[in-house]
Write an enzyme that holds these catalytic residues in place. Structure first.
Site, PDB file in Angstrom:
ATOM      1  N   GLN A  93       0.843  -1.201   0.000  1.00 57.62           N
ATOM      2  CA  GLN A  93       0.000   0.000   0.000  1.00 57.62           C
ATOM      3  C   GLN A  93       0.876   1.246   0.000  1.00 57.62           C
ATOM      4  O   GLN A  93       1.665   1.465   0.922  1.00 57.62           O
ATOM      5  CB  GLN A  93      -0.927   0.006   1.224  1.00 57.62           C
ATOM      6  CG  GLN A  93      -1.904   1.172   1.214  1.00 57.62           C
ATOM      7  CD  GLN A  93      -2.874   1.147   2.399  1.00 57.62           C
ATOM      8  OE1 GLN A  93      -2.767   0.306   3.292  1.00 57.62           O
ATOM      9  NE2 GLN A  93      -3.814   2.070   2.386  1.00 57.62           N
ATOM     10  N   HIS A  99      -8.510   2.229  -0.478  1.00 56.49           N
ATOM     11  CA  HIS A  99      -8.992   2.241  -1.856  1.00 56.49           C
ATOM     12  C   HIS A  99      -9.095   0.830  -2.399  1.00 56.49           C
ATOM     13  O   HIS A  99      -8.273  -0.029  -2.074  1.00 56.49           O
ATOM     14  CB  HIS A  99      -8.097   3.101  -2.757  1.00 56.49           C
ATOM     15  CG  HIS A  99      -6.634   2.789  -2.660  1.00 56.49           C
ATOM     16  ND1 HIS A  99      -5.856   3.223  -1.608  1.00 56.49           N
ATOM     17  CD2 HIS A  99      -5.820   2.073  -3.475  1.00 56.49           C
ATOM     18  CE1 HIS A  99      -4.610   2.805  -1.789  1.00 56.49           C
ATOM     19  NE2 HIS A  99      -4.567   2.092  -2.908  1.00 56.49           N
TER      20      HIS A  99
HETATM   21  P1  5GP Z   1      -1.619   1.416  -3.573  1.00 58.35           P
HETATM   22  O1  5GP Z   1      -0.253   0.904  -3.897  1.00 58.35           O
HETATM   23  O2  5GP Z   1      -1.598   2.371  -2.410  1.00 58.35           O
HETATM   24  O3  5GP Z   1      -2.630   0.313  -3.437  1.00 58.35           O
HETATM   25  O4  5GP Z   1      -2.083   2.190  -4.866  1.00 58.35           O
HETATM   26  C1  5GP Z   1      -2.137   3.576  -4.978  1.00 58.35           C
HETATM   27  C2  5GP Z   1      -2.536   3.878  -6.400  1.00 58.35           C
HETATM   28  O5  5GP Z   1      -2.849   5.255  -6.479  1.00 58.35           O
HETATM   29  C3  5GP Z   1      -1.436   3.607  -7.431  1.00 58.35           C
HETATM   30  O6  5GP Z   1      -1.926   2.672  -8.399  1.00 58.35           O
HETATM   31  C4  5GP Z   1      -1.153   4.967  -8.033  1.00 58.35           C
HETATM   32  O7  5GP Z   1      -0.904   4.916  -9.419  1.00 58.35           O
HETATM   33  C5  5GP Z   1      -2.415   5.751  -7.708  1.00 58.35           C
HETATM   34  N1  5GP Z   1      -2.194   7.166  -7.517  1.00 58.35           N
HETATM   35  C6  5GP Z   1      -1.240   7.747  -6.735  1.00 58.35           C
HETATM   36  N2  5GP Z   1      -1.338   9.084  -6.777  1.00 58.35           N
HETATM   37  C7  5GP Z   1      -2.392   9.355  -7.603  1.00 58.35           C
HETATM   38  C8  5GP Z   1      -2.981  10.587  -8.053  1.00 58.35           C
HETATM   39  O8  5GP Z   1      -2.583  11.694  -7.689  1.00 58.35           O
HETATM   40  N3  5GP Z   1      -4.046  10.472  -8.893  1.00 58.35           N
HETATM   41  C9  5GP Z   1      -4.531   9.261  -9.306  1.00 58.35           C
HETATM   42  N4  5GP Z   1      -5.589   9.278 -10.149  1.00 58.35           N
HETATM   43  N5  5GP Z   1      -3.999   8.096  -8.898  1.00 58.35           N
HETATM   44  C10 5GP Z   1      -2.932   8.141  -8.069  1.00 58.35           C
END
Ligand code: 5GP
Ligand code: ZN
Length: 111
Positions: A93, A99
């Site tokens: 994460q 999310h």
């Molecule tokens: P995690 O690794 O926390 O599960 O995923 C976070 C996700 O958020 C990643 O796939 C990354 O590409 C996306 N993400 C990070 N910053 C932003 C942003 O500013 N806008 C959007 N639309 N997605 C983001």
């Protein structure tokens, strides 16, 4: 949470390509898609991760998950989709605001 990227997206301080919005939930396309269709479903109210949820989050968790097939259908994912909730450091994460990833549009690697 003033330093949370997703809270800033909810507040409109960072732009996003919106997929869905209601009073409690926002869905938007991932900025760095890992599949032809890749969007995120989040609670508008800050929740750090699945790890910090308790029975008080039952309703919002249900709503996030039930939106996945509805929005996937609307995004044309007729052949199915993958849902992912990364939790904590070992879970990969990166953004500490709960999310649900929804990915589809091609045959995805099995978990
Ligand atoms: P995690 O690794 O926390 O599960 O995923 C976070 C996700 O958020 C990643 O796939 C990354 O590409 C996306 N993400 C990070 N910053 C932003 C942003 O500013 N806008 C959007 N639309 N997605 C983001
Ligand atoms: Zn947040």
């Amino acid at each position: 949470m003033s330093d949370c990227i997703f809270c800033k997206i909810v507040a409109g301080e960072i732009p996003s390509r919106k997929v869905y919005e209601d009073e409690d939930v926002l869905a938007f396309h991932d900025v760095n898609p890992a599949a032809p269709v890749h969007f995120l479903i989040i609670p508008k109210r800050h929740v750090a991760s699945l790890e910090t949820c308790d029975s008080g989050h039952r309703d919002i968790l249900g709503r996030l998950l039930l939106l996945a097939p509805k929005l996937a259908r609307e995004q044309g994912l007729a052949n199915g989709f993958k849902t992912v909730i990364n939790t904590g450091v070992d879970g990969g994460q990166l953004v500490m605001h709960l999310h649900v990833h929804v990915l589809g549009g091609s045959k995805l690697q099995h978990v």
